[in-house]
Design an enzyme around this catalytic site. Structure first.
Site, PDB file in Angstrom:
ATOM      1  N   HIS A 159       0.814  -1.226   0.000  1.00 16.30           N
ATOM      2  CA  HIS A 159       0.000   0.000   0.000  1.00 16.30           C
ATOM      3  C   HIS A 159       0.844   1.271   0.000  1.00 16.30           C
ATOM      4  O   HIS A 159       0.352   2.343  -0.296  1.00 16.30           O
ATOM      5  CB  HIS A 159      -0.930   0.012   1.217  1.00 16.30           C
ATOM      6  CG  HIS A 159      -2.031  -0.997   1.110  1.00 16.30           C
ATOM      7  ND1 HIS A 159      -3.313  -0.661   0.740  1.00 16.30           N
ATOM      8  CD2 HIS A 159      -2.035  -2.336   1.294  1.00 16.30           C
ATOM      9  CE1 HIS A 159      -4.063  -1.752   0.711  1.00 16.30           C
ATOM     10  NE2 HIS A 159      -3.317  -2.794   1.045  1.00 16.30           N
ATOM     11  N   ASP A 367       3.453   9.403  -1.020  1.00 17.91           N
ATOM     12  CA  ASP A 367       2.263   8.662  -0.597  1.00 17.91           C
ATOM     13  C   ASP A 367       2.060   7.502  -1.563  1.00 17.91           C
ATOM     14  O   ASP A 367       2.247   7.679  -2.776  1.00 17.91           O
ATOM     15  CB  ASP A 367       1.030   9.580  -0.650  1.00 17.91           C
ATOM     16  CG  ASP A 367       0.055   9.322   0.481  1.00 17.91           C
ATOM     17  OD1 ASP A 367      -0.016   8.165   0.946  1.00 17.91           O
ATOM     18  OD2 ASP A 367      -0.638  10.263   0.898  1.00 17.91           O
TER      19      ASP A 367
END
Ligand code: ADQ
Length: 477
Positions: A159, A367
């Site tokens: 992720h 991110d």
């Protein structure tokens, strides 16, 4: 149909009506096959650190999903979770070598907990189960399962970002970690940039060969890799915006800020999210474009996160001081430039808040994806949408090209782009929003899980189900 078994560090409360990103995605795929979700309960038990004799797996059935959870002891929690996951892998994978703490005890704890997970999971498995392991906490899980004889199909999804090879190589156990990934049948990443970084790593560090069909051959094994950018449930989120709580929030914010232009940031309080840089850029906006004084208001919601890790304490203090200073320097009796809220906002209220904002500032320094960017788009009124200002360093920037992309390290440039967002014509706002909405709808959360699972099922199996070569004799043991 095979059963799906999801493994992640934590499981979510499946009874909660509206949960966040991963929980929604996982719940849906599990419901389709009546699957199992395995992970840490979030509880710490008192026990001798050396043995896990008392660690038993708790089984709960919710609808057609089985939740299997186990507790950790204090030492494992400290070294595996706080130590290796949050003080080594999280900073390094977000390119922050300066914040990493390479304590050898952490690596041993990480390995121990991955072995514990494998030992506790194995007896619960059926031969044709498909296993889907999530995130950086559990990179070596498949290698540990294989070492115990597990021959199931196992996929892994990261992720967070995959850093470039020379950053990865700063982790003392980097070779062991990356080699463990080859025990999976499929490794999925958020973006093409992440796939490229991983491919370069195994090419340069392990002499890997790229094979047809998105496969890499190294360590005597073959691994399929791919980019599966995670999405949101667009319809569910748009529906939440029409719910009572969403509408109430929207009405309240629009009333309260009728004379103001609202900018919004929603994040966990994490150094990867670029919060101080964002406040600096907002300050520069007020300084360079004075028409925004007494008007533009930044609501920054930063939910408490990992408060027992030192770097997060420093960030909290920095944000308190920056927001205090900007309000002190620019504030008026009837206007405060920044409303900084160090709390979680209930998920049901988020869509209303997004919809009431003219501009969203999603400006992480790094991110994996960033789902707030996608939620903001989904919650907008298509006839009068707000503008997304998005960091080029978020995985989402690869997909969301019609957002206004910024370099969050460039305070001056970011302030300029925020001004452009605040003054954008309605025609341009609508045309950008329409394109973005099409993209997040096409690549939504259902697409994400179904394309990953389809490729996992189609992945050619490695020649053998033996342990990854050298795995049991490596330095992290
Ligand atoms: P996170 O770093 O937690 O997740 P993100 O994708 O931004 O980041 O947020 C996940 C969820 O948390 C979203 O649904 C969002 O609405 C919610 N959330 C965030 N801050 C909140 C707040 N203050 N109050 C209420 N809700 C809040 C990791 C990776 C990301 C990746 C996700 C999913 O770091 O890059 O997008 O996993 O893969």
């Amino acid at each position: 149909m095979s059963r799906l078994v999801v493994v992640s560090n934590r499981t979510a409360d499946l009874r909660k009506a509206a949960a966040g990103g991963l929980a929604v995605a996982v719940k849906e795929s599990l419901q389709q096959t009546g699957g199992m979700w395995f992970g840490w309960s979030g509880k710490i038990r008192d026990a001798a650190p050396e043995s896990d004799s008392e660690t038993s797996v708790r089984l709960q059935t919710i609808g057609n999903i089985q939740l299997a959870t186990l507790d950790l002891n204090q030492q494992d929690y400290d070294s595996y979770y706080l130590g290796y996951a949050n003080d080594v892998l999280w900073p390094v994978f977000h390119y922050r070598l300066d914040l990493a703490n390479f304590d050898v005890r952490f690596a041993a704890g990480y390995r121990r907990v991955n072995q514990l997970f494998a030992r506790k999971l194995l007896p619960l498995l059926r031969p044709d189960d498909i296993i889907w392991v999530h995130d950086y906490h559990l990179i070596p899980l498949a290698a540990e399962l294989r070492a115990m004889g597990c021959g199931n199909r196992i996929g892994f999804f990261l992720h967070v970002p995959m850093p470039p090879p020379l950053i990865m190589a700063a982790i003392p156990e980097h070779e062991w970690l990356m080699r463990s990934l080859f025990a999976y049948d499929l490794a999925g990443f958020q973006s093409e940039a992440d796939v490229t970084h991983f491919t370069h790593y195994v090419e340069s560090e392990a002499g890997a060969d790229a094979l047809p069909g998105a496969q890499l051959r190294a360590f005597n094994r073959t691994l399929r890799v791919g980019a599966y950018p995670i999405g949101i449930d667009v319809d569910e989120f748009a529906a939440l915006a029409q719910d009572r709580e969403g509408v109430e929030m929207f009405d309240r914010m629009r009333q309260e800020y009728s004379r103001r232009r609202l900018l919004l940031g929603v994040d966990r309080l994490d150094y990867s999210k670029g919060l101080p840089q964002r406040v600096h850029a907002f300050r520069e906006l007020l300084a360079n474009y004075p028409e925004n004084r007494n008007s533009a208001t930044l609501i920054q919601i930063a939910s408490p996160s990992r408060e027992d890790v030192g770097a997060y304490d420093d960030l909290r203090r920095e944000m308190d001081s920056l927001c205090g200073a900007i309000n002190g320097d620019f504030g008026e009796l009837d206007w405060m430039p920044v409303r900084y809220i160090h709390r979680n906002v209930a998920r049901k209220r988020l869509p209303g808040l997004y919809r009431a904002s003219r501009v969203a500032l999603v400006t992480p320094l790094r991110d994996g994806m960033n789902l707030v960017a996608k939620e903001f788009i989904a919650a907008q009124d298509p006839g009068d949408p707000g503008v997304l200002v998005l960091s080029r360093f978020a995985g989402a920037a690869e997909q969301l090209k019609e957002a206004l992309l910024v370099n969050p390290y460039d305070t001056h440039g970011t302030a300029h782009v925020i001004q452009r967002a605040l003054t954008m014509s309605i025609e341009e706002r609508i045309s950008r929003h329409t394109a973005l909405m099409g993209r997040i709808r096409q690549f939504d959360v259902h697409w994400w899980s179904s394309s990953f699972l389809r490729d996992l099922l189609a992945a050619e199996r490695s020649d053998d189900r033996e342990p990854v070569p050298g795995h049991s004799a490596d330095r992290a043991s």
